[in-house]
Write an enzyme that holds these catalytic residues in place. Structure first.
Site, PDB file in Angstrom:
ATOM      1  N   LYS A 172      -3.066 -22.679  -5.382  1.00 51.50           N
ATOM      2  CA  LYS A 172      -2.827 -22.177  -4.031  1.00 51.50           C
ATOM      3  C   LYS A 172      -1.931 -23.146  -3.270  1.00 51.50           C
ATOM      4  CE  LYS A 172      -5.654 -20.624  -0.057  1.00 51.50           C
ATOM      5  NZ  LYS A 172      -7.049 -20.374   0.365  1.00 51.50           N
ATOM      6  N   SER A 230      -8.282 -15.897   1.867  1.00 53.13           N
ATOM      7  CA  SER A 230      -6.900 -16.288   2.064  1.00 53.13           C
ATOM      8  C   SER A 230      -6.170 -16.565   0.747  1.00 53.13           C
ATOM      9  CB  SER A 230      -6.847 -17.551   2.924  1.00 53.13           C
ATOM     10  OG  SER A 230      -7.451 -18.649   2.254  1.00 53.13           O
ATOM     11  N   SER A 237     -12.762 -17.130   1.174  1.00 52.76           N
ATOM     12  CA  SER A 237     -11.392 -17.037   0.664  1.00 52.76           C
ATOM     13  C   SER A 237     -11.224 -17.249  -0.831  1.00 52.76           C
ATOM     14  CB  SER A 237     -10.495 -18.021   1.422  1.00 52.76           C
ATOM     15  OG  SER A 237     -10.449 -17.685   2.778  1.00 52.76           O
TER      16      SER A 237
END
Length: 458
Positions: free
Chosen positions: A77, A150, A174
Site C-alpha cells: 500500500k 482504504s 481498511s
C-alpha cells in the site's frame, strides 16, 4: 501461475521448477494487460522488480534461502514509505514525494527476499474516500461494486492475480473492507504486533498494518515476516513472534466460539447472516463449541469519528493549514478534529477502556468471536462526485470493524461464497491479543471446509 498461492509459487521458485524472474515478468505483463482497467497500482517498479528477481534467483541457486517467500512478487500500500520510490499516501500534496528510507515493514519484506512490484492505491490519507485526482480502483468481480477503503489497491491487485500478496493498513476497517469486497483474506494483527514506523498515521492509537492474501496460510507466512519488535516504533511489542505456519493443524476440536446473534443479525443482510450460520455449523461439525455472548459494540463504533478525527488532525498538523485547498474528503475529518473539545476525546478513551475490559471478560469464556467483516453484502462503486461514507453515516458501516481497532484485537477476514451482484461475502474471526495463531488455525479449517471462493474471471 498468477492465481497460485504465495507459498506454492515460492516452493516452485525455490525448487527450480520456475524462476523468480519468469514469475515476475509474468505478473508485470499481467499488470500491463489488466491494470489500465483495474487501476490498482500507483507506481509499478518494473526495472527494480526484475533486478530483485535476478538477485533472488542467484541467491536461491547458491543455497542462500531467506524465507518461504524468497523470490515471490508482492506489492505494498502506498501509505508505506519506500526508499527511492514515490510514496503519495493517496494525497495530492505528496504526489512527488520520494522517501529516503523504507518503512520497517518494507525492509522486513525485502530482507525476506520478496520482490517488490510496486505501490498500490489507497483512499486519501487512508480515510474513507479517494482523492478527486485519483482514479478509483475497479472491483475485479463486478465493476459496479465497491473495492473497499482504504486499502483498495491492495484488495484489487491481490484478488486479480497482479501480486501474490500485499500489505494493507486498518484504522476503522481498511484491511477488512477491501479484503471482503474483493474476495481475499485479510489479517489485522494485534495492535503493536507489527511496526508502524515510517507509515503515515491516520489515527495512531487505532492504526494496524497487516497482510492481504489469497489464502490464510499465505497471510500467516506474511505475518511471520513482518511481525516483531522494532526500535523505530516504540509502541511495537517485545513479545516473541511464534511460528504461525508450523503450528497450523486445522484441529478445532474443543474450540470455544463466541457468537452474539443479535450483533451479527439485527438489521444485517440475510445473506451475511446465512454465511455466519454456515461457518458456525462447519466449526461445530469439527468439534467446536458455541457460547452465546453479548458484545457491547455500539459505544465504540459510534465514537470512532471522534478518536479518528482528533488523531488525524494531529497527524496532519504540519501540512493541513498550509495546503488546505489541496485536501479532499479527509479535510472534513481534520476540521472535525480541530474543533472537537478535549473532553470529547477523553470521554471516548474512557469508553474504549471500558469496552476493552468487557471484551477481556468475554475472552475468558471463549477462544474466538465470529461475525461478518462488513454490515452489508456489497456497496455501489465509489463515484468521485459523491462521497461514499459521510462522517455521520460511519457508525453502522463500522459496526463489525471499528470496535476491534479500538480494542487492538487481532482479526481475520475470510472470503465465504458468492453473494449478490457476483461479489464474494466474508466471515470475520476475532481473537485474544497476540493469539493470531488461534485465528489462523481456525481460519485454515474454515477455508478447507468451504470458505474458499474461486477467482474473478479475468
Amino acid at each position: 501461475m498468477h492465481y497460485d498461492s504465495a507459498l506454492s509459487i515460492g516452493r516452485r521458485i525455490q525448487s527450480g521448477e520456475t524462476s523468480s524472474l519468469a514469475v515476475t515478468n509474468h505478473l508485470l505483463d499481467r499488470i500491463v494487460e489488466l491494470d489500465s482497467d483495474l487501476k490498482s497500482f500507483v507506481t509499478v517498479c518494473a526495472d527494480q522488480a526484475r533486478a530483485a528477481a535476478i538477485t533472488a534467483d542467484q541467491e536461491i541457486e547458491a543455497g542462500k534461502l531467506r524465507s518461504p517467500l524468497h523470490g515471490v512478487p508482492i506489492a505494498v500500500k502506498d501509505l508505506l514509505d519506500t526508499a527511492g520510490i514515490t510514496t503519495t499516501y493517496g494525497m495530492k500534496i505528496h504526489e512527488n514525494q520520494v522517501p529516503t528510507k523504507n518503512a520497517s515493514v518494507v525492509d522486513r519484506l525485502l530482507q525476506a527476499g520478496t520482490v517488490l512490484l510496486g505501490k498500490l492505491k489507497l483512499t486519501e490519507g487512508a480515510y474513507a474516500q479517494h482523492h478527486p485526482s485519483v482514479e478509483v480502483p475497479t472491483n475485479p468481480w463486478n465493476t459496479d461494486c465497491w473495492t473497499g477503503a482504504s486499502s483498495s489497491g491492495s484488495g484489487v491487485a491481490t484478488a486479480a492475480g497482479l501480486c501474490y500478496a500485499s500489505i494493507g493498513t486498518d484504522t476503522g476497517g481498511s484491511i477488512r473492507f477491501p479484503s471482503a469486497s474483493n474476495g481475499i483474506v485479510g489479517l489485522k494483527p494485534t495492535w503493536g504486533r507489527v511496526s508502524r514506523a515510517r507509515v503515515l498515521p491516520l489515527a495512531e492509537t487505532l492504526d494496524h498494518i497487516g497482510p492481504m492474501t489469497r489464502s490464510v496460510r499465505d497471510a500467516a507466512v506474511m505475518l511471520q515476516i513482518i511481525a516483531g519488535r522494532d526500535d523505530d516504533d516504540p509502541t511495537s511489542s517485545y513479545r516473541q513472534v511464534p511460528d504461525y505456519v508450523d503450528t497450523i493443524d486445522e484441529n478445532v476440536s474443543g474450540l470455544k466460539l463466541g457468537v452474539d446473534w443479535s450483533y451479527v443479525s439485527d438489521g444485517i443482510d440475510p445473506v451475511l447472516v446465512s454465511a455466519i450460520r454456515e461457518a458456525v455449523n462447519l466449526l461445530v461439525d469439527r468439534g467446536a463449541t458455541i457460547i452465546e455472548v453479548t458484545l457491547p459494540y455500539e459505544s465504540v463504533a459510534n465514537g470512532w469519528p471522534v478518536t479518528c478525527a482528533v488523531e488525524a488532525a494531529r497527524a496532519h498538523s504540519q501540512t493541513y493549514l498550509k495546503h488546505k485547498d489541496e485536501y479532499g474528503a479527509i479535510g472534513e475529518l481534520i476540521e472535525l478534529g480541530l474543533t472537537l473539545p478535549t473532553s470529547a476525546y477523553l470521554e471516548q478513551e474512557i469508553v474504549r477502556r471500558t469496552f476493552k475490559s468487557e471484551l477481556r471478560h468475554i475472552f475468558e469464556r471463549v477462544d474466538l468471536l465470529i461475525c461478518p467483516s462488513m454490515s452489508f453484502a456489497y456497496l455501489e462503486r465509489e463515484r468521485s462526485e459523491k462521497a461514499n461514507a459521510a462522517i455521520q453515516d460511519l457508525s453502522e458501516r463500522l459496526r463489525f470493524t471499528a470496535p476491534f481497532d479500538f480494542s487492538g484485537s487481532p482479526t481475520l477476514s475470510i472470503p465465504w461464497s458468492i453473494g449478490p451482484r457476483g461479489v464474494p461475502l466474508s466471515v470475520q474471526l476475532v481473537g485474544r491479543d497476540f493469539e493470531e495463531s488461534t485465528l489462523i488455525n481456525a481460519g485454515c479449517a474454515l477455508e478447507r471446509a468451504g470458505g474458499h471462493v474461486n477467482h474473478p474471471a479475468l
